[in-house]
Design an enzyme around this catalytic site. Structure first.
Site, short mmCIF file in Angstrom:
data_model
loop_
_atom_site.label_atom_id
_atom_site.label_comp_id
_atom_site.label_asym_id
_atom_site.label_seq_id
_atom_site.Cartn_x
_atom_site.Cartn_y
_atom_site.Cartn_z
N ASP A 167 16.90 8.57 -21.87
CA ASP A 167 16.82 8.93 -23.29
C ASP A 167 15.58 9.74 -23.66
O ASP A 167 14.55 9.68 -22.99
CB ASP A 167 16.90 7.68 -24.17
CG ASP A 167 15.80 6.67 -23.86
OD1 ASP A 167 15.48 6.48 -22.67
OD2 ASP A 167 15.25 6.08 -24.80
N GLU A 207 15.90 3.51 -23.56
CA GLU A 207 14.75 2.69 -23.18
C GLU A 207 13.72 2.63 -24.30
O GLU A 207 13.01 1.66 -24.46
CB GLU A 207 14.09 3.25 -21.90
CG GLU A 207 12.96 2.41 -21.34
CD GLU A 207 11.62 2.59 -22.03
OE1 GLU A 207 10.85 1.62 -22.10
OE2 GLU A 207 11.34 3.70 -22.51
N GLU A 208 13.64 3.71 -25.09
CA GLU A 208 12.57 3.85 -26.09
C GLU A 208 12.74 2.95 -27.31
O GLU A 208 11.86 2.88 -28.15
CB GLU A 208 12.46 5.31 -26.55
CG GLU A 208 12.08 6.30 -25.45
CD GLU A 208 10.61 6.20 -25.05
OE1 GLU A 208 9.90 5.32 -25.58
OE2 GLU A 208 10.19 7.00 -24.20
N HIS A 219 4.72 10.85 -25.31
CA HIS A 219 5.15 10.85 -26.72
C HIS A 219 4.39 11.88 -27.56
O HIS A 219 4.53 11.89 -28.78
CB HIS A 219 5.04 9.45 -27.37
CG HIS A 219 5.93 8.42 -26.72
ND1 HIS A 219 6.28 7.24 -27.32
CD2 HIS A 219 6.55 8.41 -25.52
CE1 HIS A 219 7.07 6.54 -26.52
NE2 HIS A 219 7.24 7.23 -25.41
#
Ligand code: ZN
Ligand code: ZN
Length: 397
Positions: free
Chosen positions: A79, A137-138, A368
């Site tokens: 993702d 996953e995030e 990020h």
């Protein structure tokens, strides 16, 4: 033993092309349809048995080795994040507001490269490799649970029963050539908290007839700092961060309510219990002392990610053999969190980090960040180490 580093180098054009394609077409959690479609197609082209729709958009591939043995799960997350990319790269995201800013494009490409390498040596594998391409996953992206738990709910760890696991993260906190392979806890258990402080609103110039939730919140934020400073043993580890404070509408109005949010991170269950207890006591006690009412909501995001001793020792040996002693860091830990922790609660595993920054090429923004990008040579290290470790773990028992 095959020369996995050489094979990963030869496959680099394949790995890089996949990574750049995924990077240009990032998808958010549980929306990885295009990505998962390519994954399934590539695995099927190798003759690997594929199951789609495991945990919504997850893909599972089963590679049976030539000799009997246990089942090893290799997990790669797919993702992207809701971030507008600012790298200016030629392969920058074409999806507005969505970006692979954590390196999961690289993980997916590594996974497919590892499938190619291991498939070419399947006769030598003593056991079964279960390739797991995981969504979301995030975070949960609107669902009640995240990608790892969603796949587990759909039976990821059953039929064939998974005996152990390996997983990795490209790591921009560290330079290309560095490898982090550590026994015990490597990533933190994470909680999310939300606090609502209720007072009594009124005129900013007549505070004596109000109960000010902003003053109470300020005291709570300050008092929470004493948990790590005074309640956690100096050699133990914990983080308590208030990351969001919200209250008020006008300069002359004392508001009725204030809202605080943040996160708690710990490695050890005992430390976690102690921190949670003190958190409740401090928030409620401080609010009460200042005349306010406190509501606390705590949500567990992940447990701590704990690496199995025996498996980690093997991966360390593989790393030394493959990429020399000098780059191996066997003591690295981070307070970030990872939902692979849910799987490693159930089956022994080793989660390792692959250094990927390159300062000279300005590829050193953190995960990020809208300018996040990594040195693609790290894809070779990740693929080689994952393939070699998989074979070592299955074949040396
Ligand atoms: Zn991330
Ligand atoms: Zn990540």
């Amino acid at each position: 033993m095959p020369d996995f580093l050489q094979e990963a180098k030869e496959l680099f054009p394949y790995t890089q092309a996949l990574r750049r394609d995924f990077h240009m077409h990032p998808e958010l959690g549980f929306r990885e349809l295009r990505t998962g479609g390519i994954v399934a197609q590539e695995l099927e082209a190798l003759g690997i048995e594929v199951t789609k729709g495991v945990g919504k958009t997850g893909v599972v591939g089963l590679l049976e080795g030539g000799k009997p043995g246990p089942t090893l799960l290799l997990r790669f997350d797919m993702d992207a994040l809701p971030i507008q990319e600012q790298t200016g790269a030629e392969y920058a995201s074409q999806n507005q507001g969505i970006m692979h800013a954590c390196g999961h494009d690289g993980h997916t490409a590594i996974g497919l490269t590892v499938a190619k390498i291991l498939n070419a040596h399947r006769d030598q594998l003593a056991g079964t490799v279960k390739f797991c391409f995981q969504p979301s996953e995030e975070g949960t992206n609107g669902e009640e649970i995240g990608g790892a738990e969603m796949m587990m709910r759909d039976g990821l760890l059953d039929s064939p029963r998974v005996d152990m696991s390996l997983s990795l993260h490209l790591w921009n906190e560290k330079p290309l050539g560095w490898l982090g392979v550590t026994k015990g806890p490597v990533m933190a258990g994470a909680e999310e908290f939300k606090i609502k402080i209720t007072g009594k609103g009124g005129h900013g110039a007549i505070p004596n007839v109000t109960i000010d939730p902003i003053v109470a919140s300020a005291h709570i934020v300050t008092a929470l700092q004493t948990i790590v400073a005074r309640n956690v043993a100096p050699l133990d580890t914990a983080v308590v961060s208030v990351t969001k404070v919200n209250s008020g509408t006008a300069f002359n109005v004392i508001p009725q309510e204030a809202a605080l949010e943040g996160t708690i991170r710990t490695f050890d269950n005992g430390v976690r219990q102690r921190v949670m207890e003190r958190f409740e006591q401090i928030v409620r006690g401080t609010a009460q002392a200042l005349g306010c009412q406190a509501d606390v909501a705590m949500r567990r995001i992940t447990p701590a990610l704990v690496n199995n001793e025996v498996m980690t020792t093997k991966v360390q040996e593989t790393a030394r053999r493959l990429l020399s002693e000098s780059g191996l860091d066997s003591g690295y830990q981070t307070m970030t969190a990872e939902d692979m922790a849910f799987m490693q609660e159930k089956v022994p595993g080793c989660y390792f980090f692959v250094g990927s920054n390159n300062q000279a090429r300005h590829l050193d923004y953190g995960h990020h960040h809208p300018k996040f990008d990594f040195d693609e040579e790290a894809l070779i290290h990740g693929s080689a180490l994952m393939a070699a470790a998989a074979m070592d773990v299955l074949n040396t028992r």
